[in-house]
Enzyme design. Structure first.
Site, mmCIF file in Angstrom:
data_model
loop_
_atom_site.group_PDB
_atom_site.id
_atom_site.type_symbol
_atom_site.label_atom_id
_atom_site.label_comp_id
_atom_site.label_asym_id
_atom_site.label_seq_id
_atom_site.Cartn_x
_atom_site.Cartn_y
_atom_site.Cartn_z
ATOM 1 N N TYR A 124 -7.237 8.683 9.108
ATOM 2 C CA TYR A 124 -8.253 8.954 8.097
ATOM 3 C C TYR A 124 -9.482 8.093 8.374
ATOM 4 C CZ TYR A 124 -10.814 9.741 3.902
ATOM 5 O OH TYR A 124 -11.818 10.099 3.041
ATOM 6 N N GLN A 186 -7.327 14.117 -1.194
ATOM 7 C CA GLN A 186 -6.869 15.434 -0.739
ATOM 8 C C GLN A 186 -6.549 15.431 0.763
ATOM 9 O OE1 GLN A 186 -9.755 14.697 -2.173
ATOM 10 N NE2 GLN A 186 -11.497 15.783 -1.280
ATOM 11 N N ASN A 209 -11.478 4.517 0.394
ATOM 12 C CA ASN A 209 -11.781 3.966 -0.930
ATOM 13 C C ASN A 209 -10.500 3.870 -1.758
ATOM 14 O OD1 ASN A 209 -11.172 6.539 -1.871
ATOM 15 N ND2 ASN A 209 -13.306 7.180 -1.975
ATOM 16 N N SER A 233 -11.745 -6.218 2.252
ATOM 17 C CA SER A 233 -11.871 -6.978 3.492
ATOM 18 C C SER A 233 -12.267 -8.430 3.192
ATOM 19 C CB SER A 233 -12.914 -6.307 4.381
ATOM 20 O OG SER A 233 -12.814 -6.783 5.690
ATOM 21 N N GLN A 255 -19.200 -10.409 6.593
ATOM 22 C CA GLN A 255 -18.087 -9.939 5.778
ATOM 23 C C GLN A 255 -18.559 -9.518 4.391
ATOM 24 O OE1 GLN A 255 -15.124 -9.463 7.143
ATOM 25 N NE2 GLN A 255 -14.810 -8.330 5.255
ATOM 26 N N HIS A 258 -19.768 -5.945 3.470
ATOM 27 C CA HIS A 258 -18.863 -4.783 3.483
ATOM 28 C C HIS A 258 -18.830 -4.046 2.153
ATOM 29 C CE1 HIS A 258 -16.925 -3.907 7.196
ATOM 30 N NE2 HIS A 258 -16.697 -5.176 7.450
ATOM 31 N N GLU A 322 -7.448 -12.058 6.318
ATOM 32 C CA GLU A 322 -7.509 -10.945 7.265
ATOM 33 C C GLU A 322 -8.162 -11.433 8.568
ATOM 34 O OE1 GLU A 322 -10.267 -7.962 6.065
ATOM 35 O OE2 GLU A 322 -9.551 -6.467 7.491
ATOM 36 N N HIS A 323 -9.352 -12.002 8.446
ATOM 37 C CA HIS A 323 -10.058 -12.574 9.597
ATOM 38 C C HIS A 323 -10.170 -14.077 9.414
ATOM 39 C CE1 HIS A 323 -11.859 -8.495 8.947
ATOM 40 N NE2 HIS A 323 -11.633 -8.388 10.245
ATOM 41 N N ASP A 356 -14.580 -6.704 15.431
ATOM 42 C CA ASP A 356 -14.787 -5.480 14.644
ATOM 43 C C ASP A 356 -15.140 -4.303 15.548
ATOM 44 O OD1 ASP A 356 -14.332 -6.771 12.264
ATOM 45 O OD2 ASP A 356 -16.452 -7.178 11.870
ATOM 46 N N GLU A 410 36.285 -5.758 7.368
ATOM 47 C CA GLU A 410 35.333 -5.183 6.399
ATOM 48 C C GLU A 410 35.983 -4.020 5.658
ATOM 49 O OE1 GLU A 410 31.411 -4.232 7.800
ATOM 50 O OE2 GLU A 410 30.820 -6.342 7.895
ATOM 51 N N HIS A 415 36.110 3.177 10.805
ATOM 52 C CA HIS A 415 35.305 2.523 11.840
ATOM 53 C C HIS A 415 36.230 1.954 12.918
ATOM 54 C CE1 HIS A 415 32.018 2.868 9.008
ATOM 55 N NE2 HIS A 415 31.182 2.287 9.832
#
Lengths: 429, 429
Positions: A124, A186, A209, A233, A255, A258, A322-323, A356, A410, A415
């Site tokens: 996506y 969707q 989003n 981020s 950053q 963003h 994250e970074h 990036d 067991e 088995h």
């Protein structure tokens, strides 16, 4: 940016807390969209394109003609830059596809793992003002290396029903041709359930989003794998006396631009470094086109002055950024001690934007503290590692009695029996 | 077991459908348990032990004394078998911890990945009649190899407030000492939120009943990572004229005895193989102590006769079994063509129970068709792979202009600026 000087250890966790987002309301809006796609397929997608993207679409799939048009619209300069990024991302990721050796754990008992590309994956790519062609490369290149047979990419059309040419061009050079003009929740529904035009996939990747994020979380609960949980981020920068405040401020701002919910943290042991960076941030932010985004996210951001480098490493690992940019003298040494981060940028000439776009590492990374348990996207994300074992008659004679004892203890008699019937045959020969 | 002969291709998906389980009702029961643990910590755990396990617990943590007692109670025979299993699991998993090389993607731009153990992990081992000490080894050994600093294991106490000695002994030889007498959804809550006695972890592993599964799914939504989504255990066996029906039947039953919801599928091109296996299954099942479980799961299970081996591979991949046994002449050749499976057992002398206990491969595997997108547990599951990059001045001079072009085209000016400020300084020198 507020400066906090030597906060108490007991206050660290609270100080580093990220804003909480309630997802329930958004999920309630996303459920009916997913249901509609599940029930009405392409028809629902065309309907939502009109409703959300403001455009009537006749063909969901991008045509060969549109690829050609896109190629003509992308500048030679950008084409060249995309080619370099592609090469670096490819070089870094290609070694991640491992061929592991066969291990003979017991004489006659051979075991191995094989990395097999996930057959069908969905990527996506968000729409909006900025075309995220870099994310196309970051997802498509490892998917191709992994050997995924069927790669479908969804991205919303603009008001003219078109996809940004740079996105189409990036997809083309990465070898992706199944591109669909579908955005939002969707798109996630289409990839998860399949429609007349779009095939169902096993795993969905990519940013989006809050509707896309909610949709990914929902389909994940019903059996479609996703790359990782998502959040805003963020970057954490470690600076010392050797840091250039101009560089550090520029990194923090890269950053902060963003989005309004981006997170920016600076750690240092030196109060005047803290002050100089703050001054420089305030100076640079005014010149940015996205000054509103940056100012909002800066208002939630923090500069923390700590006692020593050990405390800095502890706080950084607690935050699990994250970074992580380590803009200090002995940056490599500090990097070796870091436990929790998505991607680490070492030294004064390694800005986050390198990773990036073009250094070669992946930019799809765990946010929201998830780097304490999750890795960023890599070729690993696009394969399953299937285990294999092959046992010879001799091998089963060697290992069988051990299996029988374990299964018996067991209380799993069948088995045990699966081994016993074979040993009986082998011993009677 | 019903036999289906040459079903239409269009019917395959329906034929292979697994029973659907509604999780909502169970989640509604689990939510209050998790909330109670979050609010009242140890007190809630002690309360639930009384309510669900029927025992008053004073100390949640297993004492050194209890480990010693357990060691005295485990037979020498079982100790030896556990030691062999441990060695094989260790041999197979130790090679999975990779040291990857540094890639210089552009002159002066060095990138690499490092596998770092997840600092805090939680292992869940179910209670019940059969003590799953094998799962202790399967989770604890890769966790130790990965370098996880803090490994906590929760398992429910019996009516005497004790843990089965084989579980404690297996934990001990695997190097795990933080063991807590907590079971069910409350254990997952304790590992996810932390209590006075049990530390919060970042990732939770291990099988469990539907309450444990629901609890894992819920805490996962709120930020704790989990090993993988769970479903009933299953096996698919591919058999031909070379197969021994006694072996095949025993393999099918070893899966069917797990629980009433276990899934068993046999694929073959030969109708008489199908019939002979069916007869043999009906003969062997009567002799099993868990005959009730086995009979119920057999009633949902299928024998499918197909046209040729290509169809068999297609159907097997469509089903995406947790365990796949290829009991045929040219088993290795078929194994090479398989895409979707958790673990593959090749040839007539490789029963699933070998992998369940002692061949060395992991037995925590993706069920419910998840092997199309998920891998089984391995050392990978216990590490994050963090990326690092270090760019020299020369490297940034080489790559910087490319990053600037890409950032500019994505309209992320501050991203560009983080490079530009550095290039300006370097070019002015």
């Amino acid at each position: 940016m507020n400066i906090y000087i030597n906060p108490l250890k007991t206050e660290w966790e609270k100080l580093l807390q990220r804003p909480l987002f309630s997802t329930e309301e958004i999920e309630n809006k996303v459920f009916p969209i997913l249901n509609e796609v599940k029930t009405n397929g392409d028809k629902a997608l065309i309907h939502f394109a009109e409703q959300f993207d403001g455009v009537k679409i006749s063909h969901l799939k991008v045509s060969e003609q549109e690829f050609i048009e896109a190629e003509n619209l992308v500048s030679t300069e950008l084409k060249k830059a995309l080619e370099i990024a592609k090469q670096n991302i490819y070089s870094f990721h290609k070694n991640q596809l491992l061929k592991e050796e066969i291990i003979e754990t017991t004489l006659g008992v051979k075991c191995w793992r094989k990395s097999i590309g996930i057959q069908k994956v969905g990527l996506y790519i968000p729409g909006g003002t900025a075309p995220l062609f870099s994310t196309v490369l970051m997802l498509a290149i490892p998917a191709k290396i992994a050997g995924c047979n069927e790669i479908s990419l969804c991205t919303p059309p603009n008001k003219e029903g078109k996809i940004h040419p740079a996105i189409l061009y990036a997809a083309k050079i990465a070898g992706i041709t199944n591109i669909y003009k579908v955005g939002g929740a969707q798109a996630i529904g289409a990839l998860s359930f399949g429609t007349e035009t779009i095939n169902k996939v096993f795993k969905i990747f990519g940013p989006g989003n809050q509707y896309v994020t909610a949709a990914k979380n929902i389909v994940n609960r019903f059996g479609t794998a996703i790359d990782m949980p998502a959040g805003p981020s963020e970057v954490l920068v470690i600076a010392d006396e050797s840091s250039n405040p101009v560089f550090v401020a520029a990194d923090l701002l890269s950053q902060a631009e963003h989005g309004k919910d981006s997170q920016v943290v600076l750690l240092t042991t030196n109060e005047s470094v803290a002050k100089n960076v703050k001054i420089e941030v305030e100076k640079q932010v005014k010149l940015l086109p996205r000054v509103d985004f940056a100012n909002t996210s800066l208002s939630n951001s923090k500069i923390i002055v700590l006692e020593n480098i050990e405390e800095i490493i502890q706080v950084s690992d607690l935050y699990a950024p994250e970074h992580l940019i380590i803009a200090t003298e002995n940056a490599r040494e500090i990097a070796d001690k870091i436990t929790n981060s998505g991607s680490v940028f070492i030294g004064h000439y390694t800005p986050e934007s390198a990773g990036d776009y073009a250094s070669g590492t992946n930019h799809t990374l765990p946010t929201n503290g998830f780097s304490s348990a999750y890795s960023g996207v890599s070729v690993d994300s696009f394969v399953k590692k299937v285990t294999f074992q092959e046992i010879s008659k001799e091998g089963l004679l060697n290992l069988g009695p051990t299996i029988e004892i374990l299964a018996e203890n067991e209380q799993l008699e069948a088995h045990k029996n699966a081994v016993s019937v074979r040993l009986r045959e082998l011993n009677n020969k």
